[in-house]
Motif scaffolding. Structure first.
Motif, PDB file in Angstrom:
ATOM      1  N   ASP A  90      38.825  28.696  33.603  1.00 58.10           N
ATOM      2  CA  ASP A  90      38.846  28.416  35.037  1.00 58.10           C
ATOM      3  C   ASP A  90      37.665  27.550  35.467  1.00 58.10           C
ATOM      4  OD1 ASP A  90      39.910  31.808  35.528  1.00 58.10           O
ATOM      5  OD2 ASP A  90      41.161  30.009  35.627  1.00 58.10           O
ATOM      6  N   THR A  91      36.750  27.277  34.553  1.00 58.69           N
ATOM      7  CA  THR A  91      35.605  26.432  34.858  1.00 58.69           C
ATOM      8  C   THR A  91      36.072  25.037  35.269  1.00 58.69           C
ATOM      9  OG1 THR A  91      34.118  27.621  33.367  1.00 58.69           O
ATOM     10  CG2 THR A  91      33.553  25.335  33.900  1.00 58.69           C
ATOM     11  N   ALA A  92      35.647  24.611  36.454  1.00 57.10           N
ATOM     12  CA  ALA A  92      36.080  23.321  36.998  1.00 57.10           C
ATOM     13  C   ALA A  92      35.398  23.095  38.344  1.00 57.10           C
ATOM     14  CB  ALA A  92      37.600  23.295  37.187  1.00 57.10           C
ATOM     15  N   VAL A  93      35.553  21.884  38.838  1.00 56.94           N
ATOM     16  CA  VAL A  93      35.236  21.601  40.230  1.00 56.94           C
ATOM     17  C   VAL A  93      36.507  21.872  41.029  1.00 56.94           C
ATOM     18  CG1 VAL A  93      34.508  19.896  41.928  1.00 56.94           C
ATOM     19  CG2 VAL A  93      33.506  19.896  39.617  1.00 56.94           C
ATOM     20  N   TYR A  94      36.378  22.675  42.058  1.00 59.34           N
ATOM     21  CA  TYR A  94      37.519  23.057  42.885  1.00 59.34           C
ATOM     22  C   TYR A  94      37.484  22.290  44.197  1.00 59.34           C
ATOM     23  CZ  TYR A  94      38.825  26.820  39.746  1.00 59.34           C
ATOM     24  OH  TYR A  94      39.258  27.537  38.647  1.00 59.34           O
ATOM     25  N   TYR A  95      38.640  21.724  44.537  1.00 57.94           N
ATOM     26  CA  TYR A  95      38.767  20.912  45.743  1.00 57.94           C
ATOM     27  C   TYR A  95      39.832  21.512  46.659  1.00 57.94           C
ATOM     28  CZ  TYR A  95      36.560  17.297  42.840  1.00 57.94           C
ATOM     29  OH  TYR A  95      35.719  16.588  42.023  1.00 57.94           O
ATOM     30  N   CYS A  96      39.571  21.489  47.944  1.00 59.05           N
ATOM     31  CA  CYS A  96      40.651  21.780  48.860  1.00 59.05           C
ATOM     32  C   CYS A  96      41.188  20.469  49.417  1.00 59.05           C
ATOM     33  CB  CYS A  96      40.234  22.716  49.990  1.00 59.05           C
ATOM     34  SG  CYS A  96      39.096  22.033  51.197  1.00 59.05           S
ATOM     35  N   ALA A  97      42.432  20.507  49.832  1.00 60.54           N
ATOM     36  CA  ALA A  97      43.108  19.306  50.302  1.00 60.54           C
ATOM     37  C   ALA A  97      44.099  19.674  51.396  1.00 60.54           C
ATOM     38  CB  ALA A  97      43.828  18.618  49.145  1.00 60.54           C
ATOM     39  N   ALA A  98      44.430  18.677  52.216  1.00 64.95           N
ATOM     40  CA  ALA A  98      45.335  18.903  53.342  1.00 64.95           C
ATOM     41  C   ALA A  98      46.409  17.831  53.378  1.00 64.95           C
ATOM     42  CB  ALA A  98      44.544  18.901  54.656  1.00 64.95           C
ATOM     43  N   ARG A  99      47.606  18.239  53.776  1.00 62.60           N
ATOM     44  CA  ARG A  99      48.673  17.280  54.030  1.00 62.60           C
ATOM     45  C   ARG A  99      49.507  17.795  55.192  1.00 62.60           C
ATOM     46  NH1 ARG A  99      52.712  17.813  48.775  1.00 62.60           N
ATOM     47  NH2 ARG A  99      53.062  20.059  48.837  1.00 62.60           N
ATOM     48  N   LEU A 100      50.197  16.863  55.838  1.00 64.64           N
ATOM     49  CA  LEU A 100      50.905  17.212  57.067  1.00 64.64           C
ATOM     50  C   LEU A 100      52.198  17.975  56.797  1.00 64.64           C
ATOM     51  CD1 LEU A 100      50.242  14.060  59.249  1.00 64.64           C
ATOM     52  CD2 LEU A 100      49.388  16.388  59.628  1.00 64.64           C
ATOM     53  N   SER A 101      52.764  17.767  55.614  1.00 67.25           N
ATOM     54  CA  SER A 101      53.972  18.514  55.264  1.00 67.25           C
ATOM     55  C   SER A 101      54.172  18.393  53.767  1.00 67.25           C
ATOM     56  CB  SER A 101      55.188  17.963  56.014  1.00 67.25           C
ATOM     57  OG  SER A 101      55.727  16.843  55.347  1.00 67.25           O
ATOM     58  N   PRO A 102      55.024  19.239  53.195  1.00 67.14           N
ATOM     59  CA  PRO A 102      55.295  19.132  51.755  1.00 67.14           C
ATOM     60  C   PRO A 102      55.888  17.791  51.348  1.00 67.14           C
ATOM     61  CG  PRO A 102      55.998  21.262  52.583  1.00 67.14           C
ATOM     62  CD  PRO A 102      55.653  20.431  53.792  1.00 67.14           C
ATOM     63  N   SER A 103      56.380  17.019  52.304  1.00 65.09           N
ATOM     64  CA  SER A 103      56.958  15.711  51.996  1.00 65.09           C
ATOM     65  C   SER A 103      55.895  14.623  51.845  1.00 65.09           C
ATOM     66  CB  SER A 103      57.941  15.300  53.089  1.00 65.09           C
ATOM     67  OG  SER A 103      58.978  16.246  53.209  1.00 65.09           O
ATOM     68  N   TYR A 104      54.692  14.945  52.219  1.00 66.30           N
ATOM     69  CA  TYR A 104      53.599  13.966  52.172  1.00 66.30           C
ATOM     70  C   TYR A 104      52.652  14.291  51.025  1.00 66.30           C
ATOM     71  CZ  TYR A 104      54.866  12.267  56.827  1.00 66.30           C
ATOM     72  OH  TYR A 104      55.529  11.722  57.905  1.00 66.30           O
ATOM     73  N   GLU A 105      51.934  13.286  50.606  1.00 65.97           N
ATOM     74  CA  GLU A 105      50.877  13.504  49.623  1.00 65.97           C
ATOM     75  C   GLU A 105      49.663  14.122  50.315  1.00 65.97           C
ATOM     76  OE1 GLU A 105      51.768   9.750  46.586  1.00 65.97           O
ATOM     77  OE2 GLU A 105      49.891   9.881  47.684  1.00 65.97           O
ATOM     78  N   TYR A 106      48.833  14.775  49.510  1.00 67.35           N
ATOM     79  CA  TYR A 106      47.559  15.248  50.035  1.00 67.35           C
ATOM     80  C   TYR A 106      46.661  14.023  50.247  1.00 67.35           C
ATOM     81  CZ  TYR A 106      48.762  20.084  48.930  1.00 67.35           C
ATOM     82  OH  TYR A 106      49.344  21.323  48.893  1.00 67.35           O
TER      83      TYR A 106
END
Length: 119
Positions: A90-106
């Motif tokens: 699980d070692t990694a850099v963790y990022y959060c991301a946002a998108r407007l809907s599942p049809s869009y990319e983050y």
């Protein structure tokens, strides 16, 4: 646009737990589907978990299912990733991301927070 800032990373022994937070500012947080991703050294970024706008639908990568839990508090403009039974992989850099809907990319990403689980 929404701005994202992750926190809560650190070094934890195998089997331990961490809770990551991602604070959002800018446009209405509840308008966004939120996700967590991670990138280990020498590897491509991979999906970890996502949560719908209202928080009623969550999805997980098979590698974390049953160990990680994604949640959100729209009143606090924050999304969380509770990580239990951590493993060295699980070692990694963790990022959060946002998108407007599942049809869009983050399209909106935080700067990342390091999680290290020594072997």
């Amino acid at each position: 646009q929404v701005q994202l800032v992750e926190s809560g990373g650190g070094l934890v022994q195998a089997g331990g737990s961490l809770r990551l937070s991602c604070a959002a500012s800018g446009r209405t947080f509840s308008s966004y589907v939120m996700g967590w991703f991670r990138q280990a050294p020498g590897k491509e970024r991979e999906f970890v978990a996502s949560i719908s706008r209202s928080g009623d639908i969550t999805t997980y990568a098979d590698s974390v299912k049953g160990r990680f839990t994604i949640s959100r508090d729209n009143a606090k403009n924050t999304v969380y990733l509770q990580m239990n039974s951590l493993k060295p992989e699980d070692t990694a850099v963790y990022y959060c991301a946002a998108r407007l809907s599942p049809s869009y990319e983050y399209k909106n990403w935080g700067q990342g927070t390091q999680v290290t689980v020594p072997s």
